[in-house]
Design an enzyme around this catalytic site. Structure first.
Site, PDB file in Angstrom:
ATOM      1  N   TYR A  53      27.821  42.887  47.731  1.00 38.89           N
ATOM      2  CA  TYR A  53      27.832  43.641  46.467  1.00 38.89           C
ATOM      3  C   TYR A  53      29.203  44.290  46.251  1.00 38.89           C
ATOM      4  CZ  TYR A  53      22.971  42.352  46.655  1.00 38.89           C
ATOM      5  OH  TYR A  53      21.817  41.611  46.730  1.00 38.89           O
ATOM      6  N   HIS A  75      25.785  51.760  49.889  1.00 38.94           N
ATOM      7  CA  HIS A  75      25.523  50.336  50.154  1.00 38.94           C
ATOM      8  C   HIS A  75      26.864  49.590  50.157  1.00 38.94           C
ATOM      9  CE1 HIS A  75      23.771  46.492  50.460  1.00 38.94           C
ATOM     10  NE2 HIS A  75      22.797  46.579  49.577  1.00 38.94           N
ATOM     11  N   HIS A 134      26.329  43.196  52.236  1.00 33.01           N
ATOM     12  CA  HIS A 134      25.622  42.091  51.559  1.00 33.01           C
ATOM     13  C   HIS A 134      26.249  41.521  50.299  1.00 33.01           C
ATOM     14  CE1 HIS A 134      21.772  43.589  53.784  1.00 33.01           C
ATOM     15  NE2 HIS A 134      22.589  42.901  54.567  1.00 33.01           N
TER      16      HIS A 134
HETATM   17  C1  LIG Z   1      12.478  42.263  50.434  1.00 30.94           C
HETATM   18  C2  LIG Z   1      13.818  42.673  50.970  1.00 30.94           C
HETATM   19  C3  LIG Z   1      14.613  43.544  50.246  1.00 30.94           C
HETATM   20  C4  LIG Z   1      15.836  43.995  50.759  1.00 30.94           C
HETATM   21  N1  LIG Z   1      16.560  44.911  50.051  1.00 30.94           N
HETATM   22  C5  LIG Z   1      17.670  45.470  50.589  1.00 30.94           C
HETATM   23  C6  LIG Z   1      18.333  46.536  49.936  1.00 30.94           C
HETATM   24  O1  LIG Z   1      17.910  47.032  48.876  1.00 30.94           O
HETATM   25  N2  LIG Z   1      19.446  47.039  50.525  1.00 30.94           N
HETATM   26  C7  LIG Z   1      19.932  46.548  51.720  1.00 30.94           C
HETATM   27  O2  LIG Z   1      20.947  47.044  52.211  1.00 30.94           O
HETATM   28  N3  LIG Z   1      19.294  45.558  52.361  1.00 30.94           N
HETATM   29  C8  LIG Z   1      18.177  45.023  51.842  1.00 30.94           C
HETATM   30  N4  LIG Z   1      17.492  44.056  52.538  1.00 30.94           N
HETATM   31  C9  LIG Z   1      17.902  43.740  53.922  1.00 30.94           C
HETATM   32  C10 LIG Z   1      17.082  44.600  54.906  1.00 30.94           C
HETATM   33  O3  LIG Z   1      17.391  45.983  54.799  1.00 30.94           O
HETATM   34  C11 LIG Z   1      17.315  44.160  56.369  1.00 30.94           C
HETATM   35  O4  LIG Z   1      18.662  44.362  56.716  1.00 30.94           O
HETATM   36  C12 LIG Z   1      16.925  42.720  56.573  1.00 30.94           C
HETATM   37  O5  LIG Z   1      15.617  42.463  56.083  1.00 30.94           O
HETATM   38  C13 LIG Z   1      16.979  42.322  58.052  1.00 30.94           C
HETATM   39  O6  LIG Z   1      16.153  43.167  58.824  1.00 30.94           O
HETATM   40  P1  LIG Z   1      14.677  42.697  59.310  1.00 30.94           P
HETATM   41  O7  LIG Z   1      14.904  41.482  60.167  1.00 30.94           O
HETATM   42  O8  LIG Z   1      14.144  43.875  60.079  1.00 30.94           O
HETATM   43  O9  LIG Z   1      13.862  42.378  58.094  1.00 30.94           O
HETATM   44  C14 LIG Z   1      16.292  43.540  52.015  1.00 30.94           C
HETATM   45  C15 LIG Z   1      15.504  42.624  52.730  1.00 30.94           C
HETATM   46  C16 LIG Z   1      14.291  42.204  52.231  1.00 30.94           C
HETATM   47  C17 LIG Z   1      13.445  41.253  53.060  1.00 30.94           C
END
Ligand SMILES: Cc1cc2nc3c(=O)[nH]c(=O)nc-3n(C[C@H](O)[C@H](O)[C@H](O)COP(=O)(O)O)c2cc1C
Length: 372
Positions: A188, A183, A186
């Site tokens: 981190y 990871h 974002h």
């Molecule tokens: C509930 C939730 C939890 C997420 N947790 C993570 C995570 O653990 N690791 C990560 O890299 N991104 C995380 N994300 C980001 C998602 O992997 C993704 O990049 C983001 O939702 C945008 O894609 P989408 O438009 O298909 O939802 C999270 C997003 C949501 C909504």
């Protein structure tokens, strides 16, 4: 027969060979933090959650999973640094494998996105910097997250953190995962080194682009030496500015990383679209991941704001190999099937993204009622 029931040979549903893995389609489960791993231990209810989202030959990326006891910044996120955690992951991984899925574990350290309440002995979170984060509204839109000012890692402590990532990767393989995703996105810990808005170090881990990328690449090197290049992916979000971690030249950063990763030959690079600059909604941007896609020699995965139509388009135009879906996959356990049939999607409910219930907002989204 209605057109919604006619299976279409759409680009998203075509097979793809990712290294030694034969994927039957291009629809990937994005890593999604769910906060239902009480005491940082994966729970039996995750067996149902992940197996619901498994297809034969489909790639799933597990929720962000802590590499050590200093890695957490949210309640009840899973870890993979203790024997108990490794054992608890095994039945979940087995369930995905039983249905023919390919399962990667996203390994994570939050760095300064934490407070002393999540840290051993109430110590300060660690980071590249000692600059604190300002309090922010949590993703649930209600709680205000309070952050403890971080402690800047000393240069000679950094190899220990790299080693924590290496051990976590080893543990993930021992738990049965097919591979790991680092990871690096974002805001981190890894991004706290990568981005010049956060990294204010003056040692060999700060300053130039090369120095800011050193920590990430040392982690890649340690992990590839430990488990082999063919099981290692990384997630990056050069254009995002979550958690006050923007960069003044995200394109140069993304390109430098793509080219550096080529030297290791890792399996995949997973990049978050520039349109996901903030959490939640996509917005207009002149930037694109195409230069990084062209530079990186392995499998490329994109994520962020995709639906069926633009996922198909991205694959058809060769802007990516695979497309990861977050919120739609969360709310539609049979998302690949729905895409194949062009069936309507369930709507996701943000209110239940991060609650700790073992069922609600987790395994209670409906499947298509179809006899196809
Ligand atoms: C509930 C939730 C939890 C997420 N947790 C993570 C995570 O653990 N690791 C990560 O890299 N991104 C995380 N994300 C980001 C998602 O992997 C993704 O990049 C983001 O939702 C945008 O894609 P989408 O438009 O298909 O939802 C999270 C997003 C949501 C909504």
């Amino acid at each position: 027969m209605g057109s919604a029931q006619t299976p279409a040979n759409i680009p998203l549903m075509t097979p793809y060979k990712m290294g030694k893995f034969d994927l039957s389609h291009r629809v990937v489960l994005a890593p999604l933090t769910r906060q239902r791993s009480y005491g940082n231990v994966p729970q039996p209810h995750a067996v149902l959650y992940y197996s619901q989202r498994t297809t034969k030959g489909g790639l799933l990326i597990a929720e962000a999973t802590g590499v050590s006891d200093t890695a957490q910044g949210y309640p009840d996120t899973p870890g993979i640094w203790t024997k108990e955690q490794v054992e608890a992951w095994k039945p979940i991984v087995d369930a995905v494998h039983a249905k023919g899925g390919i399962f990667f574990c996203q390994i994570w350290h939050v760095g300064r996105v934490s407070n002393s309440g999540y840290q051993p002995n109430g110590q300060a979170p660690i980071s590249s910097t000692d600059k604190p984060l300002t309090p922010q509204i949590r993703a649930n839109g209600v709680d205000v997250a309070q952050f403890t000012p971080p402690r800047r890692l000393r240069t000679n402590e950094i190899p220990q953190i790299v080693n924590d990532f290496r051990l976590a990767a080893r543990n993930a393989i021992d738990a049965g995962f097919d591979g790991i995703e680092i990871h690096g996105a974002h805001g981190y810990l890894i991004e706290q080194f990568l981005k010049d808005q956060v990294n204010d170090r003056t040692d060999k881990y700060g300053g130039s682009l090369e120095n800011r990328c050193r920590f990430a690449l040392e982690i890649v090197e340690a992990i590839t030496n430990e488990i082999g290049v063919d099981r290692v992916g990384i997630r990056l979000s050069p254009f995002a500015s979550y958690m006050e971690s923007g960069d003044s030249n995200p394109e140069a950063l993304g390109l430098y990383l793509a080219e550096s990763l080529n030297k290791f030959g890792i399996l995949y690079c997973h990049m978050v679209e520039p349109r996901m600059k903030t959490v939640g909604e996509a917005h207009e941007t002149p930037h694109s991941l195409v230069p990084m896609r062209k530079a990186f020699k392995g499998t490329f995965i994109v994520a962020g704001g995709y639906d069926r139509e633009d996922g198909n388009k991205a694959v058809a135009e060769n802007r990516t190999d695979l497309v990861a879906y977050g919120r739609h996959f969360l709310a539609n356990p049979d998302l690949p099937k729905r895409f194949e049939l062009n069936a309507p999607l369930n709507k996701y409910n943000r209110e239940t993204f991060y609650i700790s219930d073992p069922h609600i907002g987790y395994t209670d989204y409906s499947f298509l009622e179809t006899t196809v």
